[in-house]
Design an enzyme around this catalytic site. Structure first.
Site: not given
Length: 191
Positions: A24-28, A99
């Site tokens: 799950f990605g929520y930023g870049s 990350e």
């Protein structure tokens, strides 16, 4: 916990026998998809809010003048929209480096737009990492973002691209959009 989390992440999960896993990605990770994936779907996770509370010493700032990037903060009832990617576990060899500045991999349950669910992983920078900056007034966060730049470019680009991507997902992230408004106001007034 040290800011560099590469080795810590590599010891957290055993991918033996796993061909693919959801991330799950929520930023870049929403807009800078520089890794291979098998499938991509809009999704949301519950109980987490996106906040510009993590320092960026390696991408959008420097150790002397860190930028601010997003992490997730536990918040009952919150829904964080983002993008889910089904990836080969080999992708984490790259993503753990990308990350590395304070982010750890955690398990999460995702809800896709069609109502179906899947378990997967998400990178979260927790309060106990050396790069965590914490809460601040949104105008101050915008000011810090306006001044910061690092090897990946101006911190303001990160904020503006994230806001644009969230709008495309139909997300109403008031925190991100408020900081974006302050940033644009500061730029137009020169303050």
């Amino acid at each position: 916990m040290p800011a560099n989390t590469i080795e810590h992440n590599r010891s957290r999960f055993n991918f033996e026998g796993i061909d693919a896993i959801w991330l799950f990605g929520y930023g870049s990770l929403i807009y800078k998809v520089d890794f291979p994936f098998l499938e991509q779907r809009p999704a949301a996770i519950r109980g987490w809010a996106r906040r510009f509370w993590q320092g960026s010493h390696d991408h959008r700032g420097t150790p002397e003048a860190p930028g601010r990037v997003v992490t997730l903060i536990e918040q009952p009832g919150a829904v964080c929209r983002g993008m889910a990617f089904r990836v080969s576990p080999k992708v984490f060899e790259y993503l753990d480096v990308r990350e590395k500045n304070g982010y750890l991999r955690f398990s999460t349950r995702m809800t896709f737009d069609d109502g179906s669910h899947a378990d997967g992983l998400v990178y979260i920078a927790t309060e106990d990492n050396e790069a965590f900056l914490g809460e601040a007034p949104e105008a101050d966060i915008a000011r810090q973002i306006a001044l910061a730049s690092g090897p990946s470019g101006p911190n303001s680009d990160y904020l503006l691209r994230l806001a644009e991507s969230l709008r495309a997902l139909g997300d109403d992230c008031t925190h991100t959009f408020s900081i974006e408004t302050y940033l644009k106001t500061q730029a137009s007034t020169g303050s």
